[in-house]
Design an enzyme around this catalytic site. Sequence first.
Site, PDB file in Angstrom:
ATOM      1  N   ILE A  61       0.813  -1.125   0.032  1.00 40.19           N
ATOM      2  CA  ILE A  61       0.208  -0.005  -0.007  1.00 40.19           C
ATOM      3  C   ILE A  61       0.956   1.266  -0.033  1.00 40.19           C
ATOM      4  N   SER A  86       0.586  -4.603  12.725  1.00 36.82           N
ATOM      5  CA  SER A  86      -0.448  -4.835  13.673  1.00 36.82           C
ATOM      6  C   SER A  86      -0.005  -5.558  14.986  1.00 36.82           C
ATOM      7  N   THR A 101       3.932   2.050   7.088  1.00 39.84           N
ATOM      8  CA  THR A 101       2.640   1.114   6.290  1.00 39.84           C
ATOM      9  C   THR A 101       1.489   1.897   7.155  1.00 39.84           C
ATOM     10  N   THR A 126      -8.652   0.928  15.820  1.00 37.04           N
ATOM     11  CA  THR A 126      -8.487   0.363  16.749  1.00 37.04           C
ATOM     12  C   THR A 126      -8.881   0.801  18.133  1.00 37.04           C
ATOM     13  N   ASP A 127      -9.410   0.291  19.193  1.00 31.16           N
ATOM     14  CA  ASP A 127      -9.585   0.861  20.490  1.00 31.16           C
ATOM     15  C   ASP A 127      -8.215   1.307  21.057  1.00 31.16           C
ATOM     16  N   GLU A 128      -7.149   0.838  20.739  1.00 26.45           N
ATOM     17  CA  GLU A 128      -5.731   1.159  21.356  1.00 26.45           C
ATOM     18  C   GLU A 128      -5.508   2.681  20.937  1.00 26.45           C
ATOM     19  N   TYR A 151       3.042   1.321  17.874  1.00 29.82           N
ATOM     20  CA  TYR A 151       1.605   0.678  17.160  1.00 29.82           C
ATOM     21  C   TYR A 151       0.396   1.776  17.154  1.00 29.82           C
ATOM     22  N   LYS A 155      -1.522   4.226  14.419  1.00 30.07           N
ATOM     23  CA  LYS A 155      -2.921   3.962  14.103  1.00 30.07           C
ATOM     24  C   LYS A 155      -3.759   5.109  14.696  1.00 30.07           C
ATOM     25  N   ASN A 180     -10.040  -6.189  21.062  1.00 28.64           N
ATOM     26  CA  ASN A 180      -9.157  -7.152  20.682  1.00 28.64           C
ATOM     27  C   ASN A 180      -9.810  -8.503  19.991  1.00 28.64           C
ATOM     28  N   ARG A 215      -8.550  -7.145  28.463  1.00 32.78           N
ATOM     29  CA  ARG A 215      -8.757  -6.800  27.202  1.00 32.78           C
ATOM     30  C   ARG A 215     -10.318  -7.067  26.809  1.00 32.78           C
ATOM     31  N   ASN A 250      -5.660 -11.270  31.247  1.00 31.62           N
ATOM     32  CA  ASN A 250      -4.973 -12.029  30.372  1.00 31.62           C
ATOM     33  C   ASN A 250      -4.916 -13.385  31.038  1.00 31.62           C
TER      34      ASN A 250
HETATM   35  P1  NAD Z   1      -2.547  -9.020  10.451  1.00 34.24           P
HETATM   36  O1  NAD Z   1      -1.295  -8.481  11.132  1.00 34.24           O
HETATM   37  O2  NAD Z   1      -3.006 -10.262  10.889  1.00 34.24           O
HETATM   38  O3  NAD Z   1      -2.819  -8.406   9.002  1.00 34.24           O
HETATM   39  C1  NAD Z   1      -2.523  -7.572   8.276  1.00 34.24           C
HETATM   40  C2  NAD Z   1      -2.276  -7.671   6.779  1.00 34.24           C
HETATM   41  O4  NAD Z   1      -1.786  -6.702   6.342  1.00 34.24           O
HETATM   42  C3  NAD Z   1      -1.317  -8.680   6.334  1.00 34.24           C
HETATM   43  O5  NAD Z   1      -2.159  -9.554   5.353  1.00 34.24           O
HETATM   44  C4  NAD Z   1      -0.294  -8.109   5.762  1.00 34.24           C
HETATM   45  O6  NAD Z   1       0.219  -8.914   4.692  1.00 34.24           O
HETATM   46  C5  NAD Z   1      -0.941  -6.820   5.309  1.00 34.24           C
HETATM   47  N1  NAD Z   1       0.094  -5.698   5.071  1.00 34.24           N
HETATM   48  C6  NAD Z   1       1.030  -5.337   6.136  1.00 34.24           C
HETATM   49  N2  NAD Z   1       1.551  -4.263   5.602  1.00 34.24           N
HETATM   50  C7  NAD Z   1       1.250  -4.453   4.197  1.00 34.24           C
HETATM   51  C8  NAD Z   1       1.573  -3.120   3.221  1.00 34.24           C
HETATM   52  N3  NAD Z   1       2.633  -2.423   3.553  1.00 34.24           N
HETATM   53  N4  NAD Z   1       0.948  -3.420   2.026  1.00 34.24           N
HETATM   54  C9  NAD Z   1       0.028  -4.147   1.902  1.00 34.24           C
HETATM   55  N5  NAD Z   1      -0.469  -4.973   2.844  1.00 34.24           N
HETATM   56  C10 NAD Z   1       0.271  -5.036   4.182  1.00 34.24           C
HETATM   57  O7  NAD Z   1      -3.682  -7.780  11.205  1.00 34.24           O
HETATM   58  P2  NAD Z   1      -5.164  -8.036  11.695  1.00 34.24           P
HETATM   59  O8  NAD Z   1      -5.006  -8.251  13.302  1.00 34.24           O
HETATM   60  O9  NAD Z   1      -5.766  -8.924  10.948  1.00 34.24           O
HETATM   61  O10 NAD Z   1      -5.446  -6.566  11.631  1.00 34.24           O
HETATM   62  C11 NAD Z   1      -6.049  -6.127  10.616  1.00 34.24           C
HETATM   63  C12 NAD Z   1      -6.544  -4.506  10.829  1.00 34.24           C
HETATM   64  O11 NAD Z   1      -7.389  -4.219  11.951  1.00 34.24           O
HETATM   65  C13 NAD Z   1      -5.126  -3.735  11.073  1.00 34.24           C
HETATM   66  O12 NAD Z   1      -5.463  -2.522  10.427  1.00 34.24           O
HETATM   67  C14 NAD Z   1      -5.462  -3.645  12.644  1.00 34.24           C
HETATM   68  O13 NAD Z   1      -4.831  -2.343  13.080  1.00 34.24           O
HETATM   69  C15 NAD Z   1      -6.765  -3.617  12.866  1.00 34.24           C
HETATM   70  N6  NAD Z   1      -7.305  -4.081  14.204  1.00 34.24           N
HETATM   71  C16 NAD Z   1      -6.672  -5.156  14.750  1.00 34.24           C
HETATM   72  C17 NAD Z   1      -7.403  -5.889  15.994  1.00 34.24           C
HETATM   73  C18 NAD Z   1      -7.092  -7.289  16.508  1.00 34.24           C
HETATM   74  O14 NAD Z   1      -7.053  -7.412  17.574  1.00 34.24           O
HETATM   75  N7  NAD Z   1      -6.094  -7.930  15.880  1.00 34.24           N
HETATM   76  C19 NAD Z   1      -8.225  -5.179  16.715  1.00 34.24           C
HETATM   77  C20 NAD Z   1      -8.730  -3.778  16.262  1.00 34.24           C
HETATM   78  C21 NAD Z   1      -8.152  -3.359  15.164  1.00 34.24           C
HETATM   79  O1  DAU Z   2      -6.955  -3.736  21.439  1.00 35.05           O
HETATM   80  C1  DAU Z   2      -6.988  -4.048  19.919  1.00 35.05           C
HETATM   81  C2  DAU Z   2      -5.424  -4.585  19.331  1.00 35.05           C
HETATM   82  O2  DAU Z   2      -5.573  -5.956  20.031  1.00 35.05           O
HETATM   83  C3  DAU Z   2      -5.282  -4.399  17.956  1.00 35.05           C
HETATM   84  O3  DAU Z   2      -5.197  -2.883  17.499  1.00 35.05           O
HETATM   85  C4  DAU Z   2      -3.711  -5.078  17.516  1.00 35.05           C
HETATM   86  O4  DAU Z   2      -3.756  -5.011  16.296  1.00 35.05           O
HETATM   87  C5  DAU Z   2      -3.710  -6.442  18.323  1.00 35.05           C
HETATM   88  O5  DAU Z   2      -2.693  -6.969  17.924  1.00 35.05           O
HETATM   89  C6  DAU Z   2      -4.079  -6.455  19.717  1.00 35.05           C
HETATM   90  O6  DAU Z   2      -3.281  -5.937  20.405  1.00 35.05           O
HETATM   91  P1  DAU Z   2      -2.771  -6.373  22.043  1.00 35.05           P
HETATM   92  O7  DAU Z   2      -1.340  -5.852  22.249  1.00 35.05           O
HETATM   93  O8  DAU Z   2      -3.883  -6.328  22.763  1.00 35.05           O
HETATM   94  O9  DAU Z   2      -2.776  -8.108  21.452  1.00 35.05           O
HETATM   95  P2  DAU Z   2      -1.524  -9.058  21.904  1.00 35.05           P
HETATM   96  O10 DAU Z   2      -2.311 -10.656  21.361  1.00 35.05           O
HETATM   97  O11 DAU Z   2      -0.279  -8.804  21.561  1.00 35.05           O
HETATM   98  O12 DAU Z   2      -1.566  -9.212  23.387  1.00 35.05           O
HETATM   99  C7  DAU Z   2      -2.860  -9.264  24.195  1.00 35.05           C
HETATM  100  C8  DAU Z   2      -2.683  -9.056  26.149  1.00 35.05           C
HETATM  101  O13 DAU Z   2      -1.745 -10.181  26.152  1.00 35.05           O
HETATM  102  C9  DAU Z   2      -1.937  -7.952  26.182  1.00 35.05           C
HETATM  103  O14 DAU Z   2      -2.186  -7.329  27.264  1.00 35.05           O
HETATM  104  C10 DAU Z   2      -0.567  -8.534  25.931  1.00 35.05           C
HETATM  105  C11 DAU Z   2      -0.599  -9.656  26.647  1.00 35.05           C
HETATM  106  N1  DAU Z   2       0.430 -10.739  26.081  1.00 35.05           N
HETATM  107  C12 DAU Z   2       0.690 -10.748  24.848  1.00 35.05           C
HETATM  108  C13 DAU Z   2       1.749 -11.623  24.470  1.00 35.05           C
HETATM  109  C14 DAU Z   2       2.028 -11.777  22.971  1.00 35.05           C
HETATM  110  C15 DAU Z   2       1.233 -11.664  27.055  1.00 35.05           C
HETATM  111  O15 DAU Z   2       0.971 -11.541  28.291  1.00 35.05           O
HETATM  112  N2  DAU Z   2       1.972 -12.642  26.548  1.00 35.05           N
HETATM  113  C16 DAU Z   2       2.198 -12.512  25.322  1.00 35.05           C
HETATM  114  O16 DAU Z   2       3.311 -13.646  24.959  1.00 35.05           O
END
Ligand code: NAD
Ligand code: DAU
Length: 352
Positions: A61, A86, A101, A126-128, A151, A155, A180, A215, A250
């Site tokens: 992108i 992410s 990105t 995201t809520d973050e 991160y 966002k 999350n 979370r 957690n």
């Molecule tokens: P993910 O890391 O699983 O997937 C991200 C995708 O984006 C991948 O397919 C990757 O290849 C693609 N990507 C990364 N950099 C790119 C680039 N420069 N150009 C094109 N493609 C690229 O992420 P996810 O957990 O599926 O999150 C998706 C979206 O939702 C993100 O914007 C994240 O901030 C948001 N979000 C995630 C969560 C969560 O809990 N995972 C919660 C709230 C919001």
């Molecule tokens: O809140 C939304 C966000 O949730 C998204 O915007 C992000 O893309 C997504 O990755 C997620 O972020 P978190 O940091 O909350 O997710 P993660 O799974 O990395 O961690 C969840 C919680 O668990 C956090 O409080 C950190 C803790 N954790 C995480 C890992 C990887 C641990 O205690 N041990 C671990 O090894």
Amino acid sequence: MAVVLITGGAGFIGSALTLRWAREHPSDRVVVLDALTYAGNRISLSSLPEGERFRMVEADIRDEKAVEAVWVDEKPTLVLHLAAESHVDRSILGPMAFTDTNVRGTHVLLEAARRHKTPRFVHISTDEVYGPTPEPGRFDEEAPFRPSSPYAASKAAADLLAQSYVKTYGMDLVITRASNNYGPRQTPEKLIPLMITRARADEQLPVYGDGQHKRDWIYVEDHARGIEAAALKGKAGRAYNLGAGEERTNITIVKTILGHMGKPDTLIRYVTDRPAHDRRYALEVSRARDELGFRAETSLEAGLRDTVKWYVDNGAWVEHVKARQGEFGSSWYADRLKGASTQEKPVTLAGH
Ligand code: NAD
Ligand code: DAU
């Protein structure tokens, strides 16, 4: 025919959304734009044959020419923008990729949409962006942005850029801010799939700090439905919080997973806390309920049980994706597990 461009469609949430859109809107053409980073996996979309209804474009992108070519070729009528770096832990180790990105990449897409007068753009935030939520209470969509990690800050910057395109150019744009996510096809370096895959191999489970961080967990299929509702019914210029109200510490999540897997709590190791680790996130979701008719339907109990089963049943997917994660997982977790304990640690970070 609507042409729906889904950026990041090969990622965790993007693949759930792409599969859902193809299933629920069979007369639309779905185009995925994804750079297939370590987090993007073509096999997550292997059930969709390429053709009139679906195309996968492997591109970045940040690449203005490639993005322009997608707009010229496909003329998208709806953009669902999920592509991002992410993972908070990766943003601590290498923050610049997140600005590149999440901020610049988002800007390139907004510019393409502006040039081509794209009818609707949904930005996935995201809520973050709100930072830690004091207890008791929940943040609604008007809460100020106080991001903690690189991160979250990237966002927040992307979210603000998207808002500026509404105000400055009158773009028809909707923002979603979800809590999350968990469910199938999440890269196994995030909490829930990490704990499932490590427990399955009888490896130690690194819990950051005292494990009391909270979370609100939303099942990925619910989130995909929420994004769809925002795309179809959201008011232009509005942001919508998408959460399930399933708030857990957690350590509760980790112990529930161990229970489902029949593995002992002795695998748990309390490790050094994540820097700037937000203590709690909690969303007020009444706007999405009232304006979009959206409500999360999957209980954490049912969703977590199904998620554990999915990872246990899909070992080939896990091995393929772990091989693409690169060095991150092994070095980061090995370092954190040094000096780890089975006792909860008091958290002494300022601001918590
Ligand atoms: P993910 O890391 O699983 O997937 C991200 C995708 O984006 C991948 O397919 C990757 O290849 C693609 N990507 C990364 N950099 C790119 C680039 N420069 N150009 C094109 N493609 C690229 O992420 P996810 O957990 O599926 O999150 C998706 C979206 O939702 C993100 O914007 C994240 O901030 C948001 N979000 C995630 C969560 C969560 O809990 N995972 C919660 C709230 C919001
Ligand atoms: O809140 C939304 C966000 O949730 C998204 O915007 C992000 O893309 C997504 O990755 C997620 O972020 P978190 O940091 O909350 O997710 P993660 O799974 O990395 O961690 C969840 C919680 O668990 C956090 O409080 C950190 C803790 N954790 C995480 C890992 C990887 C641990 O205690 N041990 C671990 O090894």
